[in-house]
Design a protein around this motif. Structure first.
Motif, PDB file in Angstrom:
ATOM      1  N   ASP A  73       0.810  -1.222   0.000  1.00 59.88           N
ATOM      2  CA  ASP A  73       0.000   0.000   0.000  1.00 59.88           C
ATOM      3  C   ASP A  73       0.842   1.271   0.000  1.00 59.88           C
ATOM      4  N   SER A  74       2.082   1.181   0.477  1.00 55.12           N
ATOM      5  CA  SER A  74       2.929   2.369   0.537  1.00 55.12           C
ATOM      6  C   SER A  74       3.729   2.578  -0.754  1.00 55.12           C
ATOM      7  N   PHE A  75       3.589   1.654  -1.720  1.00 52.32           N
ATOM      8  CA  PHE A  75       4.349   1.767  -2.966  1.00 52.32           C
ATOM      9  C   PHE A  75       3.945   3.028  -3.716  1.00 52.32           C
ATOM     10  N   GLU A  76       4.931   3.807  -4.095  1.00 52.87           N
ATOM     11  CA  GLU A  76       4.687   5.045  -4.818  1.00 52.87           C
ATOM     12  C   GLU A  76       5.364   4.956  -6.184  1.00 52.87           C
ATOM     13  N   GLU A  77       4.578   5.035  -7.251  1.00 51.11           N
ATOM     14  CA  GLU A  77       5.163   4.978  -8.585  1.00 51.11           C
ATOM     15  C   GLU A  77       5.974   6.227  -8.855  1.00 51.11           C
ATOM     16  N   ARG A  78       7.068   6.040  -9.548  1.00 50.13           N
ATOM     17  CA  ARG A  78       7.966   7.138  -9.841  1.00 50.13           C
ATOM     18  C   ARG A  78       8.650   6.879 -11.175  1.00 50.13           C
ATOM     19  N   GLU A  79       8.889   7.930 -11.936  1.00 50.16           N
ATOM     20  CA  GLU A  79       9.600   7.793 -13.198  1.00 50.16           C
ATOM     21  C   GLU A  79      11.047   8.198 -13.006  1.00 50.16           C
ATOM     22  N   TRP A  80      11.938   7.471 -13.662  1.00 50.37           N
ATOM     23  CA  TRP A  80      13.367   7.733 -13.582  1.00 50.37           C
ATOM     24  C   TRP A  80      13.883   8.047 -14.984  1.00 50.37           C
ATOM     25  N   ALA A  81      14.899   8.882 -15.069  1.00 50.41           N
ATOM     26  CA  ALA A  81      15.485   9.249 -16.361  1.00 50.41           C
ATOM     27  C   ALA A  81      16.321   8.110 -16.948  1.00 50.41           C
ATOM     28  N   SER A  82      16.862   7.244 -16.086  1.00 52.12           N
ATOM     29  CA  SER A  82      17.699   6.142 -16.555  1.00 52.12           C
ATOM     30  C   SER A  82      17.703   5.032 -15.507  1.00 52.12           C
ATOM     31  N   PHE A  83      18.179   3.870 -15.912  1.00 51.65           N
ATOM     32  CA  PHE A  83      18.312   2.777 -14.956  1.00 51.65           C
ATOM     33  C   PHE A  83      19.332   3.141 -13.886  1.00 51.65           C
ATOM     34  N   GLU A  84      20.431   3.782 -14.278  1.00 54.44           N
ATOM     35  CA  GLU A  84      21.456   4.169 -13.309  1.00 54.44           C
ATOM     36  C   GLU A  84      20.876   5.089 -12.234  1.00 54.44           C
ATOM     37  N   GLU A  85      20.052   6.044 -12.642  1.00 50.90           N
ATOM     38  CA  GLU A  85      19.414   6.945 -11.686  1.00 50.90           C
ATOM     39  C   GLU A  85      18.463   6.177 -10.772  1.00 50.90           C
ATOM     40  N   MET A  86      17.741   5.226 -11.330  1.00 51.48           N
ATOM     41  CA  MET A  86      16.823   4.407 -10.538  1.00 51.48           C
ATOM     42  C   MET A  86      17.598   3.578  -9.517  1.00 51.48           C
ATOM     43  N   TYR A  87      18.676   2.921  -9.972  1.00 50.42           N
ATOM     44  CA  TYR A  87      19.468   2.108  -9.050  1.00 50.42           C
ATOM     45  C   TYR A  87      20.019   2.960  -7.908  1.00 50.42           C
ATOM     46  N   ARG A  88      20.531   4.123  -8.229  1.00 51.83           N
ATOM     47  CA  ARG A  88      21.092   5.031  -7.221  1.00 51.83           C
ATOM     48  C   ARG A  88      19.999   5.498  -6.262  1.00 51.83           C
ATOM     49  N   GLY A  89      18.852   5.896  -6.807  1.00 51.55           N
ATOM     50  CA  GLY A  89      17.751   6.405  -5.994  1.00 51.55           C
ATOM     51  C   GLY A  89      17.145   5.374  -5.065  1.00 51.55           C
ATOM     52  N   LEU A  90      17.195   4.105  -5.465  1.00 50.34           N
ATOM     53  CA  LEU A  90      16.620   3.040  -4.643  1.00 50.34           C
ATOM     54  C   LEU A  90      17.670   2.312  -3.802  1.00 50.34           C
ATOM     55  N   GLY A  91      18.942   2.716  -3.946  1.00 52.42           N
ATOM     56  CA  GLY A  91      20.009   2.122  -3.140  1.00 52.42           C
ATOM     57  C   GLY A  91      20.544   0.807  -3.668  1.00 52.42           C
ATOM     58  N   PHE A  92      20.415   0.566  -4.961  1.00 50.71           N
ATOM     59  CA  PHE A  92      20.906  -0.675  -5.552  1.00 50.71           C
ATOM     60  C   PHE A  92      22.033  -0.409  -6.548  1.00 50.71           C
ATOM     61  N   ASP A  93      22.837   0.614  -6.251  1.00 51.25           N
ATOM     62  CA  ASP A  93      23.945   0.994  -7.127  1.00 51.25           C
ATOM     63  C   ASP A  93      25.298   0.503  -6.616  1.00 51.25           C
ATOM     64  N   GLY A  94      25.299  -0.302  -5.569  1.00 50.95           N
ATOM     65  CA  GLY A  94      26.521  -0.856  -5.017  1.00 50.95           C
ATOM     66  C   GLY A  94      27.005  -0.137  -3.763  1.00 50.95           C
ATOM     67  N   LEU A  95      26.572   1.083  -3.551  1.00 51.21           N
ATOM     68  CA  LEU A  95      27.009   1.845  -2.382  1.00 51.21           C
ATOM     69  C   LEU A  95      26.624   1.157  -1.078  1.00 51.21           C
ATOM     70  N   LEU A  96      25.476   0.518  -1.069  1.00 53.96           N
ATOM     71  CA  LEU A  96      24.978  -0.154   0.143  1.00 53.96           C
ATOM     72  C   LEU A  96      25.190  -1.663   0.107  1.00 53.96           C
ATOM     73  N   ALA A  97      26.147  -2.126  -0.693  1.00 50.13           N
ATOM     74  CA  ALA A  97      26.414  -3.568  -0.793  1.00 50.13           C
ATOM     75  C   ALA A  97      26.716  -4.109   0.603  1.00 50.13           C
ATOM     76  N   GLY A  98      26.114  -5.235   0.939  1.00 44.31           N
ATOM     77  CA  GLY A  98      26.309  -5.847   2.240  1.00 44.31           C
ATOM     78  C   GLY A  98      25.367  -5.333   3.310  1.00 44.31           C
ATOM     79  N   THR A  99      24.611  -4.291   3.006  1.00 46.12           N
ATOM     80  CA  THR A  99      23.655  -3.743   3.959  1.00 46.12           C
ATOM     81  C   THR A  99      22.317  -4.443   3.788  1.00 46.12           C
ATOM     82  N   ILE A 100      21.724  -4.845   4.883  1.00 47.25           N
ATOM     83  CA  ILE A 100      20.411  -5.481   4.831  1.00 47.25           C
ATOM     84  C   ILE A 100      19.471  -4.644   5.683  1.00 47.25           C
ATOM     85  N   TRP A 101      18.374  -4.218   5.113  1.00 46.44           N
ATOM     86  CA  TRP A 101      17.369  -3.403   5.813  1.00 46.44           C
ATOM     87  C   TRP A 101      16.356  -4.330   6.457  1.00 46.44           C
ATOM     88  N   HIS A 102      16.075  -4.123   7.709  1.00 51.05           N
ATOM     89  CA  HIS A 102      15.055  -4.950   8.401  1.00 51.05           C
ATOM     90  C   HIS A 102      13.888  -4.089   8.773  1.00 51.05           C
TER      91      HIS A 102
END
Length: 102
Positions: A73-102
């Motif tokens: 229910d909290s999902f919010e649709e959003r448009e991104w200019a590129s996949f790289e921007e999407m990965y960075r914005g969602l935290g899947f660009d490698g910066l948070l590698a090894g981090t697990i959110w609970h």
């Protein structure tokens, strides 16, 4: 004017829990993570899984319905200019590698 329905659409949904299609837990081949994924549904029916370490693969055991089900229910649709921007914005660009959110 272009009809938005005519554009290629990709849906990316963070999925914090484990994935167990067919009763087998999916793990990342690069870092062995077992949860905290980005599910990427590419039209018409391809589903990719991306790990925070940036390893990404086509997951044949997941379908578009699995991605739709992962949206809450909290999902919010959003448009991104590129996949790289999407990965960075969602935290899947490698910066948070090894981090697990609970």
């Amino acid at each position: 004017m272009t009809n938005p329905a005519d554009r290629n659409t990709t849906l990316a949904v963070p999925h914090p829990g484990p994935l167990n299609p067919r009763g087998i837990t999916i793990t990342c081949a690069a870092c062995n993570a077992a949860c905290d994924w980005l599910l990427i549904h590419v039209h018409p029916d391809l589903v990719f899984v991306r790990c925070r370490c940036t390893h990404e693969w086509l997951e044949h055991d997941l379908e578009s319905a699995d991605v739709t089900e992962a949206r809450d229910d909290s999902f919010e649709e959003r448009e991104w200019a590129s996949f790289e921007e999407m990965y960075r914005g969602l935290g899947f660009d490698g910066l948070l590698a090894g981090t697990i959110w609970h």
